[in-house]
Design an enzyme around this catalytic site. Structure first.
Site, short mmCIF file in Angstrom:
data_model
loop_
_atom_site.label_atom_id
_atom_site.label_comp_id
_atom_site.label_asym_id
_atom_site.label_seq_id
_atom_site.Cartn_x
_atom_site.Cartn_y
_atom_site.Cartn_z
N ASP A 34 0.82 -1.22 0.00
CA ASP A 34 0.00 0.00 0.00
C ASP A 34 0.85 1.26 0.00
O ASP A 34 0.35 2.35 0.29
CB ASP A 34 -0.94 0.00 1.21
N ARG A 93 10.57 26.79 0.54
CA ARG A 93 9.99 28.04 0.05
C ARG A 93 8.76 28.45 0.84
O ARG A 93 8.33 29.59 0.76
CB ARG A 93 9.66 27.91 -1.46
N GLN A 94 8.22 27.53 1.64
CA GLN A 94 7.07 27.89 2.49
C GLN A 94 7.62 28.27 3.87
O GLN A 94 7.42 27.57 4.86
CB GLN A 94 6.10 26.72 2.59
N HIS A 127 16.89 27.68 1.00
CA HIS A 127 16.23 28.77 0.29
C HIS A 127 16.44 30.10 1.03
O HIS A 127 16.65 31.14 0.40
CB HIS A 127 14.75 28.45 0.13
N LYS A 191 11.50 42.43 -11.45
CA LYS A 191 10.22 42.09 -12.09
C LYS A 191 9.13 42.94 -11.48
O LYS A 191 9.03 43.00 -10.26
CB LYS A 191 9.86 40.63 -11.78
N ARG A 193 4.85 44.15 -11.82
CA ARG A 193 3.55 44.20 -12.47
C ARG A 193 2.96 45.54 -12.04
O ARG A 193 2.62 45.72 -10.87
CB ARG A 193 2.67 43.04 -11.99
N ASP A 217 20.88 31.44 -8.68
CA ASP A 217 19.67 31.31 -7.86
C ASP A 217 19.78 29.99 -7.10
O ASP A 217 20.65 29.16 -7.40
CB ASP A 217 18.43 31.32 -8.77
N GLY A 223 11.13 27.00 -14.28
CA GLY A 223 12.06 27.63 -15.23
C GLY A 223 11.61 29.02 -15.65
O GLY A 223 12.36 29.73 -16.33
N GLY A 224 10.43 29.42 -15.22
CA GLY A 224 9.88 30.72 -15.64
C GLY A 224 10.78 31.90 -15.27
O GLY A 224 11.10 32.74 -16.12
#
Ligand code: R5P
Length: 311
Positions: A34, A93-94, A127, A191, A193, A217, A223-224
């Protein structure tokens, strides 16, 4: 001293053991029908200083459970000291609450590793350095930068280099690499917005014209971040763009994206076991870090300085 391995990155565990001239501990880390994880250690570990090598990479929950159960088995077998060696520490990352009613999963994972019975942790390029503070046991955070700098000197030495942080959050890491590259100049991809619904604008802080840019990094995931930044750097007149990334998470269509990107080369370490697609990529090269981790393990076992590895 003993080196034990989970299944997440056996080649790296073997290379670390080879550097230390030790066999891997005879153990089986397997699954019941299982998918429950079962661990059996086939040799005496009573009173031993044991290092468990396991990256908590994809499939991260399974690999995390393997790590926890290995530690539990060692503790119940009376190992003297257990070090969780996580070349890639997933969930990192959290590390904060991005909004109300969200978890800090990196802290939860740190608690789980401690409660399982680890006495120490050894990680590579966490990180965020502050994650060391999520543990109340000694935690060493190794840097891949010296290995990367040596590779850059060998491959790109003599070119007009510029170290680039792909986002504002990575400036400290980029500056540390630039220092190792004879104080190479630094640029930052910012970056933004401007308004909700509008696409992100990439502003390059620094003059990259004619430069061989080296982005650094800790993680490449989709990959963005890197591919978009590489495009913006080339559009700003860079001569070439290479990237040095500690952990090649490379999920989904990331490898395809990298192959089709403006990146001349993506260099990752072997902290995460490479997939066949990664190995087949002509754009991606893998830098081994077994010696770095092996040497840190040797120093921890000998109780000598780990930080002097980075002087
Ligand atoms: C983010 O804070 C990390 O340092 C990386 O920049 C990020 O995880 C990269 O993710 P992706 O490859 O999906 O853009």
């Amino acid at each position: 001293m003993k080196i034990m391995a989970g299944n997440s990155n056996l080649p790296l565990a073997r290379d670390i053991a080879a550097y230390l001239e030790l066999p891997l501990t005879d153990a089986s880390v397997r699954r019941f029908a299982d998918e429950e994880v079962f661990v059996e250690i086939h040799e005496n570990v009573r009173g031993e200083d044991v290092f468990v090598v396991q990256s908590t990479s994809y499939p991260c929950n399974d690999n995390l459970m393997e790590l926890l159960i290995c530690i539990d088995a060692l503790r119940r077998a009376s190992a003297k000291r257990i070090t969780a060696v996580t070349p890639y520490f997933g969930y990192a990352r959290q590390d904060r609450k991005p909004g109300p009613r969200t978890p800090i999963s990196a802290k939860l994972v740190a608690n789980m590793i401690t409660v399982a019975g680890a006495d120490r942790v050894l990680a590579v390029d966490l990180h965020a350095g502050q994650i060391q503070g999520f543990f109340d046991i000694p935690t060493d955070n190794l840097f891949a930068a010296p290995v990367m700098a040596a590779d850059i000197h060998a491959r790109l030495g003599g070119q007009s280099l510029m170290v680039v942080s792909p986002d504002v959050g990575g400036v400290v890491r980029a500056r540390a690499l630039a220092k190792r590259l004879d104080n190479a100049p630094l640029a930052i991809v910012d970056k933004r917005r401007e308004r909700a619904g509008e696409s992100e604008v990439m502003n390059i802080i620094g003059d990259v014209k004619g430069r061989a840019c080296i982005m650094i990094d800790d993680i490449i995931d989709s990959g963005g971040t890197l591919c978009n930044a590489a495009e913006a750097l080339m559009a700003a007149g860079a001569e070439s763009v290479s990237a040095y990334i500690s952990h090649g998470v490379l999920s989904g269509k990331a490898v395809e994206r990298v192959n089709a990107s403006a990146l001349k080369e993506l260099v990752i370490t072997d902290s995460i076991l490479a997939t066949d697609a990664t190995r087949a990529s002509k754009t991606i090269r893998i830098l081994p870090i077994a010696e770095l981790i092996g040497e840190a393990i040797r120093r921890i076992a000998d109780e000598s300085s780990v930080s002097s590895l980075f002087d």
